[in-house]
Write a protein that holds these residues in place. Sequence first.
Motif: not given
Length: 154
Positions: A5, A57, A60, A64, A70, A74, A77
């Motif tokens: 990430w 982040t 999200l 979720n 997921n 994410n 995205a």
Amino acid sequence: FALQWMLPICDEIEEAAHEEIVLKHHSKRSLNGPGRIIYLAQRLRKYVLPLFTTGATLVLLLTNELSFQNIILNFLAISFILEADNVIAALFLSDEQKRMMQSAANDADGELSGAVRMAFFITRAQGFLCMFALILSINIAEKVVTNCEGVLFF
């Protein structure tokens, strides 16, 4: 997950740092308004965008269900949003404009080489800071939020 990430965030910060150096090189002889606005935008990309990305982040991940699917979606995205400026430039700039931008970057190459080494460490430090903030925030939220009864989901 957190290291993967962090990579798009570091790339975005490093790209903004390089563009800022090129802008400084070409505008050091004049103090024009549009140049200052672009300089401010580069600063926002360097310092504010990573924090907002970390916050997005976190939201999200907390709102979720934590499933592998997921998390990956994410991540994709957020990576897509961070790369949107490069995609728009590739779509709308002509080959001549791209060559002109490359020429401007090559003109500032002397200043760029010394600052790149410094930017490398700074971008990684900012990326790790965002990563640790994300991990710490998730751990704190996990301990603080114990009861979600009465929470309305829209």
